[in-house]
Design a protein around this motif. Sequence first.
Motif, PDB file in Angstrom:
ATOM      1  N   MET A  45      21.967  46.012  48.944  1.00  0.00           N
ATOM      2  CA  MET A  45      22.910  47.122  49.006  1.00  0.00           C
ATOM      3  C   MET A  45      22.339  48.404  49.632  1.00  0.00           C
ATOM      4  O   MET A  45      23.077  49.101  50.329  1.00  0.00           O
ATOM      5  N   ILE A  48      22.836  48.281  53.435  1.00  0.00           N
ATOM      6  CA  ILE A  48      24.270  48.337  53.732  1.00  0.00           C
ATOM      7  C   ILE A  48      24.754  49.769  53.539  1.00  0.00           C
ATOM      8  O   ILE A  48      25.537  50.284  54.347  1.00  0.00           O
ATOM      9  N   LEU A  51      23.680  51.798  56.521  1.00  0.00           N
ATOM     10  CA  LEU A  51      24.492  51.483  57.702  1.00  0.00           C
ATOM     11  C   LEU A  51      25.858  52.148  57.639  1.00  0.00           C
ATOM     12  O   LEU A  51      26.395  52.578  58.652  1.00  0.00           O
ATOM     13  N   ILE A  52      26.432  52.235  56.446  1.00  0.00           N
ATOM     14  CA  ILE A  52      27.753  52.840  56.282  1.00  0.00           C
ATOM     15  C   ILE A  52      27.647  54.368  56.340  1.00  0.00           C
ATOM     16  O   ILE A  52      28.595  55.043  56.686  1.00  0.00           O
TER      17      ILE A  52
END
Length: 184
Positions: A45, A48, A51-52
């Motif tokens: 997580m 991720i 990246l977001i």
Amino acid sequence: MAKSKLLAEFKAFIERGSAIDMAVGIIVGSVMTSMVNSLVKDIIMPPIGILIGDVDFSQFFIVLSGGTAGAHYNTVAEAQAAGATTMNIGVFLNSVVSFIITMFAIFVMVKIINRVRTKQPATRVCPYCKSTINAMASKCPNCCSGVEPVKFDPDQPSALETDIKNITNVAKKHLKKISKITKR
């Protein structure tokens, strides 16, 4: 008398292999769960989230009620400390990812176990002495009778694989019927 019978039954239950296997399975499952949860929370997580846009998924939450009116809380702990009731969406997302990873790991394990099982030679009953022998044996090791070997195809799917395919096909047919009904 009843107490000794109960103890004897309990001893028989514990000595059965299935009870021991179940206990080992539960222990391995709990260790695997903590490992997968750590993998999701600490390894998967964070990248991720970066990246977001530098997002910590465990801090996705919605304040449902309570707390200070109009206040903006940065963390779930901060909101709950102020007396707010929160819906922790990020924690749920972490749990969903953990579930998917756990199920994939179990799928791979079962697939490997089934592959190993299908490679093991099949057995059959000797027509003369009725003992269990290897299916490819040309002579019974118990009664020394000559028997015809049975050809074993290791590429043939196991009964479990065949049953899973049958269930999948039935489920697909039902899903097609349901989608046709809902489109009307």
